[in-house]
Design a protein around this motif. Structure first.
Motif, PDB file in Angstrom:
ATOM      1  N   VAL A  76      -8.771  19.907  11.551  1.00 48.28           N
ATOM      2  CA  VAL A  76      -8.320  19.311  12.733  1.00 48.28           C
ATOM      3  C   VAL A  76      -6.614  19.554  12.635  1.00 48.28           C
ATOM      4  CG1 VAL A  76     -10.075  17.504  13.209  1.00 48.28           C
ATOM      5  CG2 VAL A  76      -8.011  17.064  12.104  1.00 48.28           C
ATOM      6  N   SER A  77      -6.020  19.640  13.994  1.00 48.25           N
ATOM      7  CA  SER A  77      -4.580  19.254  14.153  1.00 48.25           C
ATOM      8  C   SER A  77      -4.480  17.792  14.199  1.00 48.25           C
ATOM      9  CB  SER A  77      -4.274  20.119  15.452  1.00 48.25           C
ATOM     10  OG  SER A  77      -4.380  21.408  15.407  1.00 48.25           O
ATOM     11  N   GLY A  78      -3.272  17.511  13.324  1.00 49.74           N
ATOM     12  CA  GLY A  78      -2.937  15.927  13.329  1.00 49.74           C
ATOM     13  C   GLY A  78      -1.961  15.946  11.981  1.00 49.74           C
ATOM     14  N   THR A  79      -1.966  14.805  11.621  1.00 50.44           N
ATOM     15  CA  THR A  79      -0.971  14.145  10.681  1.00 50.44           C
ATOM     16  C   THR A  79      -1.540  13.601   9.504  1.00 50.44           C
ATOM     17  OG1 THR A  79       0.513  13.330  12.513  1.00 50.44           O
ATOM     18  CG2 THR A  79       0.895  12.467  10.456  1.00 50.44           C
ATOM     19  N   VAL A  80      -0.952  14.256   8.249  1.00 52.97           N
ATOM     20  CA  VAL A  80      -1.102  13.720   7.059  1.00 52.97           C
ATOM     21  C   VAL A  80      -0.938  12.285   6.765  1.00 52.97           C
ATOM     22  CG1 VAL A  80      -1.098  13.938   4.503  1.00 52.97           C
ATOM     23  CG2 VAL A  80      -1.197  15.852   5.890  1.00 52.97           C
ATOM     24  N   LYS A  81      -1.986  11.196   6.741  1.00 58.65           N
ATOM     25  CA  LYS A  81      -1.577   9.794   6.638  1.00 58.65           C
ATOM     26  C   LYS A  81      -1.533   9.320   5.157  1.00 58.65           C
ATOM     27  CE  LYS A  81      -1.482   8.589  10.969  1.00 58.65           C
ATOM     28  NZ  LYS A  81      -0.103   8.287  11.369  1.00 58.65           N
ATOM     29  N   LYS A  82      -2.351   9.644   4.381  1.00 56.71           N
ATOM     30  CA  LYS A  82      -2.387   9.346   2.781  1.00 56.71           C
ATOM     31  C   LYS A  82      -3.206  10.355   1.871  1.00 56.71           C
ATOM     32  CE  LYS A  82      -5.630   6.103   3.935  1.00 56.71           C
ATOM     33  NZ  LYS A  82      -6.254   4.524   3.917  1.00 56.71           N
ATOM     34  N   ILE A  83      -2.858  10.213   0.768  1.00 55.88           N
ATOM     35  CA  ILE A  83      -3.780  11.074  -0.302  1.00 55.88           C
ATOM     36  C   ILE A  83      -3.958  10.114  -1.308  1.00 55.88           C
ATOM     37  CG2 ILE A  83      -3.562  13.211  -1.943  1.00 55.88           C
ATOM     38  CD1 ILE A  83      -1.237  14.144  -0.488  1.00 55.88           C
ATOM     39  N   VAL A  84      -5.279   9.822  -1.217  1.00 60.56           N
ATOM     40  CA  VAL A  84      -5.992   8.841  -2.026  1.00 60.56           C
ATOM     41  C   VAL A  84      -7.291   9.226  -2.683  1.00 60.56           C
ATOM     42  CG1 VAL A  84      -5.041   7.177  -0.865  1.00 60.56           C
ATOM     43  CG2 VAL A  84      -7.389   8.030   0.028  1.00 60.56           C
ATOM     44  N   SER A  85      -7.910   8.530  -3.564  1.00 67.76           N
ATOM     45  CA  SER A  85      -9.014   8.703  -4.238  1.00 67.76           C
ATOM     46  C   SER A  85     -10.031   8.127  -3.109  1.00 67.76           C
ATOM     47  CB  SER A  85      -9.268   8.258  -5.558  1.00 67.76           C
ATOM     48  OG  SER A  85      -8.557   8.778  -6.513  1.00 67.76           O
ATOM     49  N   ASN A  86     -11.368   8.811  -3.092  1.00 64.38           N
ATOM     50  CA  ASN A  86     -12.448   8.242  -2.126  1.00 64.38           C
ATOM     51  C   ASN A  86     -13.737   8.644  -2.703  1.00 64.38           C
ATOM     52  OD1 ASN A  86     -12.811   6.992   0.693  1.00 64.38           O
ATOM     53  ND2 ASN A  86     -14.192   8.359   0.345  1.00 64.38           N
ATOM     54  N   LEU A  87     -14.767   7.818  -2.429  1.00 66.89           N
ATOM     55  CA  LEU A  87     -16.058   8.327  -2.862  1.00 66.89           C
ATOM     56  C   LEU A  87     -16.425   9.691  -2.116  1.00 66.89           C
ATOM     57  CD1 LEU A  87     -18.691   7.179  -4.197  1.00 66.89           C
ATOM     58  CD2 LEU A  87     -19.433   6.338  -1.944  1.00 66.89           C
ATOM     59  N   SER A  88     -17.234  10.660  -3.455  1.00 67.00           N
ATOM     60  CA  SER A  88     -17.443  11.873  -3.021  1.00 67.00           C
ATOM     61  C   SER A  88     -18.919  11.994  -2.737  1.00 67.00           C
ATOM     62  CB  SER A  88     -16.905  13.041  -3.572  1.00 67.00           C
ATOM     63  OG  SER A  88     -17.532  13.050  -5.124  1.00 67.00           O
ATOM     64  N   THR A  89     -19.622  13.206  -2.453  1.00 63.11           N
ATOM     65  CA  THR A  89     -21.076  13.434  -2.436  1.00 63.11           C
ATOM     66  C   THR A  89     -21.723  13.377  -3.840  1.00 63.11           C
ATOM     67  OG1 THR A  89     -20.581  15.872  -2.217  1.00 63.11           O
ATOM     68  CG2 THR A  89     -20.979  14.307  -0.121  1.00 63.11           C
ATOM     69  N   ALA A  90     -20.861  13.500  -4.848  1.00 65.35           N
ATOM     70  CA  ALA A  90     -21.499  13.527  -6.420  1.00 65.35           C
ATOM     71  C   ALA A  90     -21.281  12.040  -6.676  1.00 65.35           C
ATOM     72  CB  ALA A  90     -20.582  14.437  -7.153  1.00 65.35           C
ATOM     73  N   ASN A  91     -21.050  11.083  -5.857  1.00 65.59           N
ATOM     74  CA  ASN A  91     -20.830   9.562  -6.183  1.00 65.59           C
ATOM     75  C   ASN A  91     -19.935   9.341  -7.279  1.00 65.59           C
ATOM     76  OD1 ASN A  91     -22.147   7.311  -5.373  1.00 65.59           O
ATOM     77  ND2 ASN A  91     -23.873   7.064  -6.896  1.00 65.59           N
ATOM     78  N   SER A  92     -18.801   9.935  -7.104  1.00 67.69           N
ATOM     79  CA  SER A  92     -17.663   9.771  -8.121  1.00 67.69           C
ATOM     80  C   SER A  92     -16.574   9.898  -6.959  1.00 67.69           C
ATOM     81  CB  SER A  92     -17.690  10.919  -9.211  1.00 67.69           C
ATOM     82  OG  SER A  92     -17.514  12.092  -8.429  1.00 67.69           O
ATOM     83  N   GLU A  93     -15.274   9.252  -7.464  1.00 64.45           N
ATOM     84  CA  GLU A  93     -14.062   8.976  -6.920  1.00 64.45           C
ATOM     85  C   GLU A  93     -13.375  10.448  -7.033  1.00 64.45           C
ATOM     86  OE1 GLU A  93     -12.554   6.652  -4.951  1.00 64.45           O
ATOM     87  OE2 GLU A  93     -14.699   5.466  -5.086  1.00 64.45           O
ATOM     88  N   VAL A  94     -12.820  10.967  -5.913  1.00 66.88           N
ATOM     89  CA  VAL A  94     -12.359  12.153  -5.952  1.00 66.88           C
ATOM     90  C   VAL A  94     -10.885  12.234  -5.086  1.00 66.88           C
ATOM     91  CG1 VAL A  94     -14.187  13.630  -6.419  1.00 66.88           C
ATOM     92  CG2 VAL A  94     -13.266  13.455  -4.006  1.00 66.88           C
ATOM     93  N   PRO A  95      -9.791  12.894  -5.547  1.00 74.16           N
ATOM     94  CA  PRO A  95      -8.647  12.978  -4.671  1.00 74.16           C
ATOM     95  C   PRO A  95      -9.028  13.633  -3.332  1.00 74.16           C
ATOM     96  CG  PRO A  95      -8.026  13.807  -6.817  1.00 74.16           C
ATOM     97  CD  PRO A  95      -9.732  13.723  -6.529  1.00 74.16           C
ATOM     98  N   CYS A  96      -8.387  12.801  -2.492  1.00 82.23           N
ATOM     99  CA  CYS A  96      -8.641  13.242  -0.656  1.00 82.23           C
ATOM    100  C   CYS A  96      -7.506  13.380   0.028  1.00 82.23           C
ATOM    101  CB  CYS A  96      -9.827  12.379  -0.283  1.00 82.23           C
ATOM    102  SG  CYS A  96     -11.271  12.494  -0.805  1.00 82.23           S
TER     103      CYS A  96
END
Length: 450
Positions: A76-96
């Protein structure tokens, strides 16, 4: 029409009737924000944007210089709000990278110029596939430009479209072929142009009704091959064996058997990358299970949190849901919650009830051999698991630890409900960690020598 198959496999209930025939419907997250994993296939990427940056739809936001990697683009067109770790589809935390969409999320697109796939060079075509960030969309998420550039000693004579969609519940590939046969054929022919060989669409027998539509779109340029409806018919090695009679050797790649195999969603993304200059920024997937009021097929931007579609695009019966799966019931991952993003390889999200899941406790192996009989890779799952449990990775590898495709056929038929696949995954992770540690030690030793 003759039907082909492979040795082994199982016949689980299909449950495809729940979402079958449901048109692919666009949806957008209620929060208007996307949580986009920085890496979705290949070597780790690094962000190339910072918090506060304005981004446009289709702009690269993360990439790597490694060959086996694929860039990630803003959907999308927008604004980068943050870069954080989040749950992913492999059920692990990944940088997003979290992006808040503008009022018009499609304004100011940064797409590539269209490129004629049949007039450009092979190098230009491979660069376009890589620049578009295309990965396998059947679940593995392996960078597609690498797959389409096999070793020079491999002669490709078969380009197979994996249209088996053998996982129960999932119908998104079938619906894509029904709604967009011309795009499917176009993407397949582009792949054929890049790698050579004869193009074939491989359908399971439960999708024979699509043959007339696909053949009309193909205009004689593509052969349709029907394979038996059996799980895991869609596994690369099994589909190659069924169609060509060849076997991919242990540790080998499909290219060594003269084949390149691509998923339905992947070839559609390839068509868009050339015809529209559009990178892989959205995907369709199936929402199903008895825990949802209306199973369906949705099209959403990459990075959409499933939880942001509830309620709204997805209506969940909370009191009935016993398990949430990312992917299908055989190879998917059980998730802690629905707060995970749709990624390039997300083919389905299932909301299953107690009635649909196995709740039996595991008991000791009975040495019955049922797992050996159904294994499509002709391995001995019980011996692999026994070796992993004994911390004997050398023996586990001897019995085929790293050749297991984690299809779950063994666990499905196990009368003792031994957690075969889970244990094999643990063994693989231990082996990969051992290899990584050895490499790190070798690099440190070399550095010390200098």
């Amino acid at each position: 029409m003759k039907t082909f198959t492979f040795k082994g496999g199982i016949f689980p209930p299909e449950h495809k009737e729940l979402a079958e025939g449901k048109k692919i419907t666009p949806a957008f997250p209620a929060s208007k924000t996307l949580t986009i994993p920085i890496t979705m296939g290949g070597a780790p990427n690094q962000p190339v944007v910072a918090v506060g940056d304005k981004v446009s739809r289709g702009q690269v936001i993360a990439k790597s210089d490694a060959f086996v990697s694929a860039p990630v683009h803003s959907p999308v067109s927008g604004t980068v709000k943050k870069i954080v770790s989040n749950l992913s589809t492999a059920n692990s935390e990944v940088p997003c990278i979290v992006i808040a969409a503008d009022e018009d999320p499609n304004a100011g697109e940064t797409f590539m110029p269209p490129l004629d796939p049949f007039a450009c060079s092979k190098e230009e075509a491979l660069a376009r596939v890589r620049d578009a960030g295309i990965c396998g969309m059947g679940g593995a998420s392996f960078p597609t430009h690498v797959k389409l550039n096999p070793p020079k000693d491999c002669v490709i004579d078969n380009v197979l479209l994996n249209a088996a969609e053998c996982e129960p519940y999932l119908t998104v590939d079938e619906q894509t072929m029904d709604e967009s046969p011309d795009k499917v054929i176009d993407g397949l022919l582009i792949v054929q142009k890049i790698v050579g060989g004869k193009a074939k669409i491989v359908l399971e027998s439960n999708k024979k009704h699509l043959i007339p539509k696909l053949e009309q779109a193909a205009k004689g340029q593509v052969e349709v091959v029907v394979v038996k409806t059996k799980y895991p018919q869609g596994a690369e090695k099994d589909i190659i064996t069924a169609v060509t009679g060849r076997e991919v050797k242990a540790g080998g790649l499909p290219a060594s058997a003269g084949c390149v195999v691509c998923n339905v969603g992947t070839v559609c993304a390839i068509s868009d990358a050339f015809r529209l200059g559009k990178p892989l920024i959205e995907r369709a997937f199936t929402v199903s299970g008895l825990g949802v009021k209306e199973p369906k097929n949705l099209l959403v931007p990459i990075g959409t949190l499933v939880s942001d579609l509830i309620p709204g695009a997805i209506e969940v019966e909370e009191d009935k849901v016993a398990k949430i799966l990312s992917g299908g019931p055989m190879m998917g991952f059980s998730m802690q919650s629905a707060a995970f993003p749709v990624q390039k390889g997300t083919s389905g999200v299932l909301f299953l009830t107690e009635k649909e899941i196995d709740t039996e406790d595991s008991t000791p192996c009975l040495t019955c051999g049922a797992c050996v009989h159904v294994c499509p890779m002709r391995l001995t799952p019980a011996l692999i698991v026994r070796s992993v449990n004994a911390d004997d990775l050398k023996a586990a590898k001897k019995y085929g630890l790293m050749d297991c495709i984690e299809c779950g056929s063994c666990a499905y038929v196990c009368p003792a409900t031994v957690r075969l696949v889970q244990t094999i995954r643990i063994g693989k992770n231990l082996e990969r960690a051992r290899i990584a540690a050895e490499k790190a030690a070798a690099q440190n030793a070399n550095g010390g020598a200098k």
